[in-house]
Design a protein around this motif. Sequence first.
Motif, short mmCIF file in Angstrom:
data_model
loop_
_atom_site.label_atom_id
_atom_site.label_comp_id
_atom_site.label_asym_id
_atom_site.label_seq_id
_atom_site.Cartn_x
_atom_site.Cartn_y
_atom_site.Cartn_z
N ARG A 41 29.92 14.66 -10.87
CA ARG A 41 30.51 13.52 -10.15
C ARG A 41 32.03 13.66 -10.05
O ARG A 41 32.62 13.43 -8.99
CB ARG A 41 30.15 12.20 -10.85
CG ARG A 41 30.76 10.99 -10.17
CD ARG A 41 30.40 9.69 -10.84
NE ARG A 41 30.89 8.56 -10.06
CZ ARG A 41 30.67 7.28 -10.37
NH1 ARG A 41 29.97 6.98 -11.45
NH2 ARG A 41 31.15 6.32 -9.60
N GLN A 45 27.78 13.71 -15.10
CA GLN A 45 29.12 13.13 -15.01
C GLN A 45 30.15 14.16 -14.55
O GLN A 45 31.05 13.85 -13.76
CB GLN A 45 29.54 12.58 -16.38
CG GLN A 45 28.71 11.40 -16.84
CD GLN A 45 29.29 10.80 -18.11
OE1 GLN A 45 30.02 9.83 -18.05
NE2 GLN A 45 28.97 11.39 -19.24
N LEU A 84 33.98 6.75 -4.71
CA LEU A 84 33.98 8.16 -4.32
C LEU A 84 35.39 8.73 -4.21
O LEU A 84 35.58 9.81 -3.67
CB LEU A 84 33.25 8.32 -2.97
CG LEU A 84 31.81 7.81 -2.93
CD1 LEU A 84 31.23 7.97 -1.53
CD2 LEU A 84 30.95 8.56 -3.94
N ARG A 119 28.57 11.08 -2.98
CA ARG A 119 27.66 9.96 -3.24
C ARG A 119 26.50 10.33 -4.17
O ARG A 119 26.20 9.59 -5.10
CB ARG A 119 27.12 9.43 -1.91
CG ARG A 119 26.02 8.36 -2.07
CD ARG A 119 25.70 7.69 -0.76
NE ARG A 119 26.84 6.90 -0.33
CZ ARG A 119 27.10 5.66 -0.76
NH1 ARG A 119 26.29 5.09 -1.66
NH2 ARG A 119 28.14 5.01 -0.34
N PRO A 179 25.92 12.60 -6.68
CA PRO A 179 26.17 12.60 -8.13
C PRO A 179 26.66 11.26 -8.67
O PRO A 179 26.40 10.94 -9.83
CB PRO A 179 27.23 13.70 -8.31
CG PRO A 179 27.81 13.93 -6.97
CD PRO A 179 26.75 13.60 -5.98
N ALA A 180 27.35 10.48 -7.82
CA ALA A 180 27.79 9.16 -8.26
C ALA A 180 26.60 8.23 -8.47
O ALA A 180 26.54 7.48 -9.45
CB ALA A 180 28.76 8.56 -7.24
N ASP A 198 24.77 9.39 -11.59
CA ASP A 198 25.51 9.01 -12.80
C ASP A 198 25.15 7.59 -13.21
O ASP A 198 24.95 7.30 -14.39
CB ASP A 198 27.00 9.15 -12.53
CG ASP A 198 27.85 8.83 -13.76
OD1 ASP A 198 27.32 8.90 -14.89
OD2 ASP A 198 29.04 8.52 -13.59
#
Length: 254
Positions: A101, A98, A31, A107, A109-110, A113
């Motif tokens: 992110r 992406q 992150l 967190r 969007p991560a 992804d």
Amino acid sequence: MKSALLHVSAPFVLCVALANTSVFDGVAVELSSDHYAERRLTSLPGFLAMPCNCLVNLAYICVGLYWLLWPRGVRETETGRYLRQVFALMAVYYAPVQWTRLALLRRAPAVLDQWVTLPIFAWVLVWIDFIERRPATWRATHAASLELCSILSYGLALAHRWGFEAALGCHVALAVFKGVRVQLARGDSRTRRYLLLAVLSCAGFVVLKLLDHWLAQFSLFQRLTGHFWSKVCDVLQFHFSLCFLSALTLKQQD
């Protein structure tokens, strides 16, 4: 097109909703902008703070749209067209995931992804399954089952720190194995070239991403970093996989 759009959008929206809950709070994701070798430019807005790594996502959209519109003059079966459109839409949908992110470094969007990467690779298995079984014996339930297993396999990320990497490694290995197998059984020199380029692009995607920080010691990789070039390879991986699978599908019709 409507069916492909619905069947990509529905699970995507579900994954987005789940990624924004506390379900995946235990998943190990990076992150921090320090995870990327490209330096963050605070003078630019968040969605362009890492301009090269952000803007390269437009290439996914371009490739996806190209394959959504092509080939107009080629005779395709309804199922063959559907398989192509779903894969092309996956490329289009992957870009904003992406990009979000990188822009937010949060967190949800991560997690998303990582998660959506798995059904993308699984669609290669679905398409090869169609080519191997031939239209007469292939059923949509085969695709649904494979995609569901792929989506659920992200649960490994909750079970172990390296669970996602293990799941992704299995997806990649299976895609390469089945690609080689169907090439040996049904391919020709043209599809062999596409398969080789797709596999090389996949290798470049993995290696350049892993070596992102190490490569940054060289001037060539300080703005256009290893992560940037890994995304270029990923776009090429999409393109050559579509070339390979589309060519085999059309060959199957002859």
